[in-house]
Design an enzyme around this catalytic site. Structure first.
Site, short mmCIF file in Angstrom:
data_model
loop_
_atom_site.label_atom_id
_atom_site.label_comp_id
_atom_site.label_asym_id
_atom_site.label_seq_id
_atom_site.Cartn_x
_atom_site.Cartn_y
_atom_site.Cartn_z
N ASN A 223 0.86 -1.18 0.00
CA ASN A 223 0.00 0.00 0.00
C ASN A 223 0.90 1.23 0.00
O ASN A 223 1.43 1.62 1.03
CB ASN A 223 -0.90 -0.04 1.25
CG ASN A 223 -1.74 1.22 1.40
OD1 ASN A 223 -1.87 2.01 0.45
ND2 ASN A 223 -2.32 1.42 2.57
N TRP A 224 1.05 1.82 -1.16
CA TRP A 224 1.96 2.98 -1.29
C TRP A 224 1.36 4.25 -0.70
O TRP A 224 2.05 5.26 -0.61
CB TRP A 224 2.29 3.22 -2.77
CG TRP A 224 3.17 2.21 -3.42
CD1 TRP A 224 3.77 1.12 -2.84
CD2 TRP A 224 3.58 2.20 -4.79
NE1 TRP A 224 4.51 0.44 -3.76
CE2 TRP A 224 4.41 1.08 -4.97
CE3 TRP A 224 3.32 3.02 -5.88
CZ2 TRP A 224 4.99 0.77 -6.20
CZ3 TRP A 224 3.88 2.70 -7.11
CH2 TRP A 224 4.70 1.59 -7.26
N LYS A 225 0.09 4.21 -0.38
CA LYS A 225 -0.61 5.41 0.12
C LYS A 225 -0.42 6.56 -0.89
O LYS A 225 -0.43 6.30 -2.09
CB LYS A 225 -0.13 5.76 1.53
CG LYS A 225 -0.21 4.54 2.45
CD LYS A 225 -0.03 4.80 3.90
CE LYS A 225 -0.18 3.50 4.67
NZ LYS A 225 -0.10 3.66 6.10
N HIS B 10 -9.60 1.23 4.99
CA HIS B 10 -8.31 1.50 5.65
C HIS B 10 -8.53 2.53 6.75
O HIS B 10 -9.32 3.46 6.59
CB HIS B 10 -7.30 2.01 4.61
CG HIS B 10 -5.92 2.06 5.17
ND1 HIS B 10 -5.50 3.07 5.99
CD2 HIS B 10 -4.88 1.20 5.06
CE1 HIS B 10 -4.25 2.83 6.35
NE2 HIS B 10 -3.84 1.71 5.80
N GLU C 56 -5.50 -4.74 11.00
CA GLU C 56 -4.52 -3.67 11.21
C GLU C 56 -4.89 -2.87 12.44
O GLU C 56 -5.73 -1.95 12.35
CB GLU C 56 -4.51 -2.72 10.01
CG GLU C 56 -4.13 -3.34 8.70
CD GLU C 56 -3.62 -2.29 7.73
OE1 GLU C 56 -2.44 -2.34 7.36
OE2 GLU C 56 -4.39 -1.39 7.37
N GLY D 299 1.89 2.82 10.79
CA GLY D 299 2.80 3.96 10.62
C GLY D 299 3.47 4.42 11.90
O GLY D 299 4.06 5.49 11.94
P1 PGA Z 1 2.53 0.78 7.75
O1 PGA Z 1 1.09 0.89 7.10
O2 PGA Z 1 3.15 -0.48 7.24
O3 PGA Z 1 3.26 2.01 7.29
O4 PGA Z 1 2.33 0.74 9.22
C1 PGA Z 1 0.27 -0.22 6.96
C2 PGA Z 1 -1.01 0.20 6.32
O5 PGA Z 1 -1.42 1.34 6.54
O6 PGA Z 1 -1.66 -0.56 5.59
#
Ligand code: PGA
Length: 245
Positions: free
Chosen positions: A8-10, A86, A161, A167
């Site tokens: 997931n590159w966001k 998400h 998650e 993050g």
């Molecule tokens: P992260 O994000 O690996 O940067 O914690 C995971 C996500 O948001 O799917």
């Protein structure tokens, strides 16, 4: 059992040239790459082994909805997976009802849905039982009315998650994430759903801790955010996934 890695590159990277470079470096079997919407077409062209994913989808197929991108449009871009619910989207206003509309639209288009669930820190502090109740409610609301869509088991993937782990650099404990994954599987196996579902773990997965999560039998893969922006890191995570299966 093959483990699935979803990148997931966001809202990264900044340019299409960087996106193409990253996609080429991360292209591997068993991997889903989810770039931002504007890069979907360019990334699709360079992927030979990975599948293409999107990070969200609007439920109405087309029309006067400024700024939205529909599940229907994604399907026509040959997107195969879509991340829905998400926590970053939920924080920006996606309620369980909205998540449910998006899930149903994605199923109708035949997309594979990566439905994200997970409790905030205040809930986890009350114990794993409270976390399970929170996640069960998210699943129930997110999947309302999907039965009559002839939901195919293989079209639903759940990403557990915990919000506090995303993050933050502080991942869940692998054994506790595995217990939550077991809970999700058992919940979806009940007579209301009768689903056998893959469950991914997400939240500060890195090349250092990936093997500990992927080594858990209950965890079928990882949803990787920050670490997926480094092809070196992601390749190590892919390697960890391969060594386990
Ligand atoms: P992260 O994000 O690996 O940067 O914690 C995971 C996500 O948001 O799917």
């Amino acid at each position: 059992m093959k483990k699935l890695i979803v990148a997931n590159w966001k809202m990264n990277p900044a340019t299409v040239a960087q996106a193409i470079r990253l996609a080429r470096a991360e292209d591997a079997p068993g991997v889903v790459i989810a770039p931002p919407f504007p890069f979907l077409g360019a990334v699709r062209k360079v992927l030979k082994k990975s599948h293409l994913g999107a990070q969200d989808a609007f439920w109405i197929p087309k029309g006067a909805y400024t700024g939205k991108v529909s599940a229907h449009q994604l399907k026509h871009l040959r997107v195969m997976y879509v991340i829905i619910g998400h926590s970053e989207r939920r924080a920006l206003g996606d309620t369980d009802e909205i998540v449910n509309k998006k899930v149903k639209a994605a199923f109708k288009e035949g997309l594979k849905v990566v439905l994200c669930v997970g409790e905030p820190r205040t809930v986890r502090r009350q114990g794993i039982g409270a976390a399970k109740r929170f996640v069960a409610a998210q699943l129930k609301k997110g999947l309302t009315g999907t039965k009559n869509l002839k939901l195919k088991t293989k079209n639903l993937i759940v990403a557990y998650e915990p919000v506090w782990a995303i993050g933050s650099g502080t991942a869940d404990k692998p054994a506790e994430a595995a217990a939550m994954a077991r809970f999700v599987k058992d919940f979806l196996k009940t007579k209301n759903y009768k689903l056998t579902t893959l469950v991914l773990y997400g939240g500060s997965v890195t090349s250092r801790n990936a093997a500990a999560f992927l080594g858990q039998e209950e965890i079928d893969g990882a949803l990787v955010g920050g670490a997926s922006l480094s092809s070196q890191q992601l390749r190590k995570i892919i390697f960890a996934a391969r060594s386990i299966q």
